[in-house]
Design a protein around this motif. Structure first.
Motif, PDB file in Angstrom:
ATOM      1  N   ALA A  39      61.693 -16.522  62.946  1.00 34.59           N
ATOM      2  CA  ALA A  39      60.528 -17.384  63.043  1.00 34.59           C
ATOM      3  C   ALA A  39      60.419 -17.913  64.480  1.00 34.59           C
ATOM      4  CB  ALA A  39      60.658 -18.544  62.068  1.00 34.59           C
ATOM      5  N   PRO A  40      59.230 -18.323  64.890  1.00 34.68           N
ATOM      6  CA  PRO A  40      59.053 -18.834  66.257  1.00 34.68           C
ATOM      7  C   PRO A  40      59.999 -19.988  66.560  1.00 34.68           C
ATOM      8  CG  PRO A  40      56.932 -18.477  65.222  1.00 34.68           C
ATOM      9  CD  PRO A  40      57.964 -18.275  64.146  1.00 34.68           C
ATOM     10  N   GLY A  41      60.711 -19.875  67.671  1.00 30.23           N
ATOM     11  CA  GLY A  41      61.611 -20.933  68.092  1.00 30.23           C
ATOM     12  C   GLY A  41      62.941 -20.987  67.358  1.00 30.23           C
ATOM     13  N   LYS A  42      63.165 -20.012  66.488  1.00 29.64           N
ATOM     14  CA  LYS A  42      64.413 -19.997  65.713  1.00 29.64           C
ATOM     15  C   LYS A  42      65.181 -18.711  65.972  1.00 29.64           C
ATOM     16  CE  LYS A  42      62.805 -22.937  61.931  1.00 29.64           C
ATOM     17  NZ  LYS A  42      62.696 -23.059  60.444  1.00 29.64           N
ATOM     18  N   GLU A  43      66.457 -18.729  65.606  1.00 26.41           N
ATOM     19  CA  GLU A  43      67.282 -17.540  65.748  1.00 26.41           C
ATOM     20  C   GLU A  43      66.995 -16.563  64.615  1.00 26.41           C
ATOM     21  OE1 GLU A  43      71.149 -19.507  68.038  1.00 26.41           O
ATOM     22  OE2 GLU A  43      71.362 -18.600  66.056  1.00 26.41           O
ATOM     23  N   ARG A  44      67.316 -15.300  64.872  1.00 24.60           N
ATOM     24  CA  ARG A  44      67.166 -14.291  63.833  1.00 24.60           C
ATOM     25  C   ARG A  44      68.133 -14.610  62.696  1.00 24.60           C
ATOM     26  NH1 ARG A  44      66.889  -8.107  65.658  1.00 24.60           N
ATOM     27  NH2 ARG A  44      65.296  -9.127  66.923  1.00 24.60           N
ATOM     28  N   GLU A  45      67.666 -14.490  61.469  1.00 27.02           N
ATOM     29  CA  GLU A  45      68.503 -14.796  60.312  1.00 27.02           C
ATOM     30  C   GLU A  45      68.483 -13.666  59.296  1.00 27.02           C
ATOM     31  OE1 GLU A  45      67.114 -18.287  58.281  1.00 27.02           O
ATOM     32  OE2 GLU A  45      65.253 -17.352  57.631  1.00 27.02           O
ATOM     33  N   PHE A  46      69.562 -13.599  58.550  1.00 25.34           N
ATOM     34  CA  PHE A  46      69.724 -12.590  57.507  1.00 25.34           C
ATOM     35  C   PHE A  46      68.790 -12.884  56.341  1.00 25.34           C
ATOM     36  CE2 PHE A  46      71.653  -9.699  54.672  1.00 25.34           C
ATOM     37  CZ  PHE A  46      71.929 -10.355  53.480  1.00 25.34           C
ATOM     38  N   VAL A  47      68.228 -11.810  55.764  1.00 20.12           N
ATOM     39  CA  VAL A  47      67.388 -11.933  54.575  1.00 20.12           C
ATOM     40  C   VAL A  47      68.026 -11.220  53.382  1.00 20.12           C
ATOM     41  CG1 VAL A  47      65.140 -11.441  53.559  1.00 20.12           C
ATOM     42  CG2 VAL A  47      65.292 -12.124  55.966  1.00 20.12           C
ATOM     43  N   ALA A  48      68.282  -9.923  53.523  1.00 24.09           N
ATOM     44  CA  ALA A  48      68.820  -9.137  52.417  1.00 24.09           C
ATOM     45  C   ALA A  48      69.398  -7.839  52.954  1.00 24.09           C
ATOM     46  CB  ALA A  48      67.738  -8.843  51.382  1.00 24.09           C
ATOM     47  N   ALA A  49      70.357  -7.262  52.221  1.00 22.85           N
ATOM     48  CA  ALA A  49      70.955  -6.013  52.667  1.00 22.85           C
ATOM     49  C   ALA A  49      71.585  -5.268  51.503  1.00 22.85           C
ATOM     50  CB  ALA A  49      72.011  -6.277  53.745  1.00 22.85           C
ATOM     51  N   ILE A  50      71.707  -3.964  51.683  1.00 20.43           N
ATOM     52  CA  ILE A  50      72.391  -3.094  50.737  1.00 20.43           C
ATOM     53  C   ILE A  50      73.448  -2.318  51.509  1.00 20.43           C
ATOM     54  CG2 ILE A  50      72.152  -1.244  49.043  1.00 20.43           C
ATOM     55  CD1 ILE A  50      69.199  -1.838  48.867  1.00 20.43           C
ATOM     56  N   ASN A  51      74.662  -2.254  50.962  1.00 18.45           N
ATOM     57  CA  ASN A  51      75.683  -1.529  51.703  1.00 18.45           C
ATOM     58  C   ASN A  51      75.536  -0.019  51.519  1.00 18.45           C
ATOM     59  OD1 ASN A  51      76.877  -1.080  49.150  1.00 18.45           O
ATOM     60  ND2 ASN A  51      78.912  -1.082  50.063  1.00 18.45           N
ATOM     61  N   TRP A  52      76.361   0.754  52.208  1.00 18.47           N
ATOM     62  CA  TRP A  52      76.186   2.200  52.259  1.00 18.47           C
ATOM     63  C   TRP A  52      76.373   2.878  50.902  1.00 18.47           C
ATOM     64  CZ3 TRP A  52      80.318   5.688  51.444  1.00 18.47           C
ATOM     65  CH2 TRP A  52      81.584   5.085  51.316  1.00 18.47           C
ATOM     66  N   VAL A  69      65.488  -6.305  47.495  1.00 15.44           N
ATOM     67  CA  VAL A  69      65.680  -5.217  48.447  1.00 15.44           C
ATOM     68  C   VAL A  69      66.050  -3.953  47.687  1.00 15.44           C
ATOM     69  CG1 VAL A  69      68.118  -5.813  48.840  1.00 15.44           C
ATOM     70  CG2 VAL A  69      66.850  -4.518  50.571  1.00 15.44           C
ATOM     71  N   SER A  70      65.526  -2.827  48.139  1.00 14.87           N
ATOM     72  CA  SER A  70      65.840  -1.553  47.502  1.00 14.87           C
ATOM     73  C   SER A  70      65.754  -0.447  48.539  1.00 14.87           C
ATOM     74  CB  SER A  70      64.898  -1.276  46.328  1.00 14.87           C
ATOM     75  OG  SER A  70      63.555  -1.197  46.775  1.00 14.87           O
ATOM     76  N   ARG A  71      66.347   0.673  48.211  1.00 17.51           N
ATOM     77  CA  ARG A  71      66.332   1.814  49.123  1.00 17.51           C
ATOM     78  C   ARG A  71      66.047   3.087  48.356  1.00 17.51           C
ATOM     79  NH1 ARG A  71      72.245   1.802  51.521  1.00 17.51           N
ATOM     80  NH2 ARG A  71      71.570   3.719  52.525  1.00 17.51           N
ATOM     81  N   ASP A  72      65.367   4.004  48.985  1.00 21.07           N
ATOM     82  CA  ASP A  72      65.107   5.327  48.421  1.00 21.07           C
ATOM     83  C   ASP A  72      65.661   6.325  49.434  1.00 21.07           C
ATOM     84  OD1 ASP A  72      64.101   7.783  47.574  1.00 21.07           O
ATOM     85  OD2 ASP A  72      62.257   6.897  46.797  1.00 21.07           O
ATOM     86  N   ASN A  73      66.863   6.804  49.166  1.00 26.82           N
ATOM     87  CA  ASN A  73      67.496   7.700  50.128  1.00 26.82           C
ATOM     88  C   ASN A  73      66.737   9.015  50.264  1.00 26.82           C
ATOM     89  OD1 ASN A  73      69.513   5.854  50.714  1.00 26.82           O
ATOM     90  ND2 ASN A  73      70.976   6.743  49.281  1.00 26.82           N
ATOM     91  N   ALA A  74      66.115   9.452  49.191  1.00 22.81           N
ATOM     92  CA  ALA A  74      65.364  10.718  49.234  1.00 22.81           C
ATOM     93  C   ALA A  74      64.170  10.603  50.184  1.00 22.81           C
ATOM     94  CB  ALA A  74      64.906  11.095  47.837  1.00 22.81           C
ATOM     95  N   LYS A  75      63.572   9.420  50.239  1.00 22.10           N
ATOM     96  CA  LYS A  75      62.431   9.194  51.115  1.00 22.10           C
ATOM     97  C   LYS A  75      62.851   8.574  52.438  1.00 22.10           C
ATOM     98  CE  LYS A  75      58.994   8.639  47.449  1.00 22.10           C
ATOM     99  NZ  LYS A  75      57.962   7.762  46.866  1.00 22.10           N
ATOM    100  N   ASN A  76      64.154   8.294  52.570  1.00 20.16           N
ATOM    101  CA  ASN A  76      64.648   7.666  53.796  1.00 20.16           C
ATOM    102  C   ASN A  76      63.902   6.378  54.107  1.00 20.16           C
ATOM    103  OD1 ASN A  76      66.902   8.622  55.096  1.00 20.16           O
ATOM    104  ND2 ASN A  76      65.778   9.482  56.820  1.00 20.16           N
TER     105      ASN A  76
END
Length: 124
Positions: A39-52, A69-76
């Motif tokens: 956000a403006p004037g703030k540091e980058r912050e974590f939102v969500a993640a999926i491990n390998w 959060v979700s991932r589709d490896n077939a669609k990269n």
């Protein structure tokens, strides 16, 4: 090798958006992938993640129960479904990819490839 984030925009409080992050030159399979925001004037912050493996998913406390959060490896492609948006969610959202097998996936230093960011603005 690059990540391309899209799907941002202007939405009213309580609305929804779905962000996408498409990878080219690097497959998502076998990589940790995540979303961060700044956000403006703030540091980058974590939102969500999926491990390998896809077996470990983490969310920031501020978005738990509202974001998915979700991932589709077939669609990269990596996704972030954002519901019940609040003005405090307004930020530039970045997707990222990293290869550490025992990475702390909530930490930005674990990622070596970043997208260009997409703006999300939530009006009250």
């Amino acid at each position: 090798v690059q990540l391309q984030a899209s799907g941002g925009g202007l939405v009213q409080e309580g609305g929804s958006l779905r962000l996408s992050c498409a990878a080219s030159g690097r497959t998502f399979s076998g990589y940790n992938v995540g979303w961060f925001r700044q956000a403006p004037g703030k540091e980058r912050e974590f939102v969500a993640a999926i491990n390998w493996t896809g077996l470990r998913i983490m969310y920031a406390d501020s978005v738990k129960g509202r974001f998915t959060v979700s991932r589709d490896n077939a669609k990269n492609t990596l996704y972030l479904q954002m519901n019940s948006l609040k003005p405090g969610d307004t930020a530039v959202y970045y997707c990222a990819s990293g290869s550490g097998r025992n990475a702390l996936i909530s930490q930005s230093y674990e990622y070596d490839l970043w997208g260009q960011g997409t703006q999300v603005t939530v009006s009250s």
